[in-house]
Design an enzyme around this catalytic site. Structure first.
Site, PDB file in Angstrom:
ATOM      1  N   ASN A  40       0.814  -1.215   0.000  1.00 17.88           N
ATOM      2  CA  ASN A  40       0.000   0.000   0.000  1.00 17.88           C
ATOM      3  C   ASN A  40       0.848   1.264   0.000  1.00 17.88           C
ATOM      4  OD1 ASN A  40       0.852  -0.726   2.610  1.00 17.88           O
ATOM      5  ND2 ASN A  40      -0.725   0.534   3.569  1.00 17.88           N
ATOM      6  N   TYR A 192      16.145  -4.645  14.695  1.00 17.53           N
ATOM      7  CA  TYR A 192      15.881  -4.612  13.255  1.00 17.53           C
ATOM      8  C   TYR A 192      16.941  -5.418  12.498  1.00 17.53           C
ATOM      9  CZ  TYR A 192      15.600  -2.832   8.480  1.00 17.53           C
ATOM     10  OH  TYR A 192      15.525  -2.734   7.117  1.00 17.53           O
TER      11      TYR A 192
END
Length: 308
Positions: A40, A192
């Site tokens: 998106n 991360y």
């Protein structure tokens, strides 16, 4: 401070100069089915746009359906391809992942390309709906489960490919099996990096297990890209804004994903790592077969699945 900024400018200029990888494939995709997580926005959206332009039926699998519908509408108008669809997928919730997979499998009899694109970065310590540390849960375990659930459909649609977005940050990552969830010691930056190493090890082990099936898999570093991924870090948001001329656009960042999804003749390189549309150097930790196998088994245990 000025000296540091000068060095950073030089470094980012260097990255931008050597970030010229472009997908050269002319492959068209009429009749092909693609799933892209997090499409998106950012890299995923530009990947979806190009694959739709080539005639594929593209599923935008994302958490924010309204944002997904807006992206799909834009892509449909731009590519004149009406087969750009949006489905709810929250990678931080295994119930959502299973619901997406169940719906997709009921809807589609084929799947030719799965691009595990979505991710989070630099989140403060938090847990997913299932109690997993967020980086591990979303970036690794969520895509691990999704791939598991869709794998038979990929095998039925061969030749098929799985593209996993990792990062050059995997070089800094470690897999701490004694503290996989970061409960004893947590750094959102290192969390991360650890999750990106997990992506690399997953790709390596998946390729080994898929030998002879007609499904191949690749890990990708998209580059230093201007995207919403850095939204949890005020410092990175500021730096990305200041140095935006030296950072890849989302379209540029999508090129290596497209290369690994489309380029002909990549089958012998299944399990390998790509940056700027070419094979790239992998850290020693990402080449550790024992760690890859152990992480696979631990991931199955955490998710409560059997994947032989």
């Amino acid at each position: 401070m000025l000296a540091i900024l000068g060095l950073l400018t030089s470094f980012l200029s260097f990255l931008k100069f050597f970030a010229g990888g472009v997908c050269r494939s002319n492959v068209q995709l009429p009749g092909k089915v693609v799933v892209i997580t997090g499409a998106n926005t950012g890299i995923g959206k530009e990947t979806a746009r190009e694959l739709a332009r080539r005639g594929a039926r593209v599923y935008i699998a994302c958490r924010d359906v309204l944002k997904g519908e807006s992206a799909a509408s834009e892509i449909r108008a731009d590519t004149k391809n009406s087969q750009v669809l949006v489905r709810k997928l929250d990678l931080s919730d295994t119930k959502s992942i299973r619901a997406f997979a169940e719906g997709f499998l009921a809807e589609e009899k084929q799947l030719h390309i799965l691009i595990n694109n979505a991710g989070v970065m630099m989140c403060p310590y938090s847990k997913t709906a299932d109690g997993f540390e967020t980086h591990l849960g979303v970036n690794h375990l969520g895509h691990f489960l999704l791939t598991h659930l869709l794998l038979e459909r990929l095998k039925e649609s061969t030749p098929a490919r799985v593209v996993n977005l990792s990062s050059v940050a995997h070089h800094v990552g470690k897999i701490h099996f004694h503290d996989l969830q970061g409960e004893k010691r947590y750094s959102r930056g290192f969390a991360y990096c650890h999750s990106k190493l997990a992506n690399m090890l997953f790709t390596r082990e998946l390729a080994k297990r898929l030998q002879g099936t007609g499904v191949t898999t690749y890990a990708v570093h998209p580059g230093v890209v201007s995207s919403e991924l850095v939204r949890h870090s005020f410092l990175l948001c500021l730096l990305w804004r200041i140095f935006s001329p030296f950072v890849k656009s989302a379209r540029e960042g999508a090129q290596t994903s497209l290369h690994c999804a489309l380029a002909e003749g990549l089958e012998p390189l299944s399990g390998k790592y790509f940056s700027d549309c070419k094979r790239a150097w992998v850290s020693p930790r990402a080449r550790d077969n024992k760690t890859a196998e152990r992480l696979w088994n631990v991931s199955c245990e955490l998710l409560g699945i059997q994947w032989d």
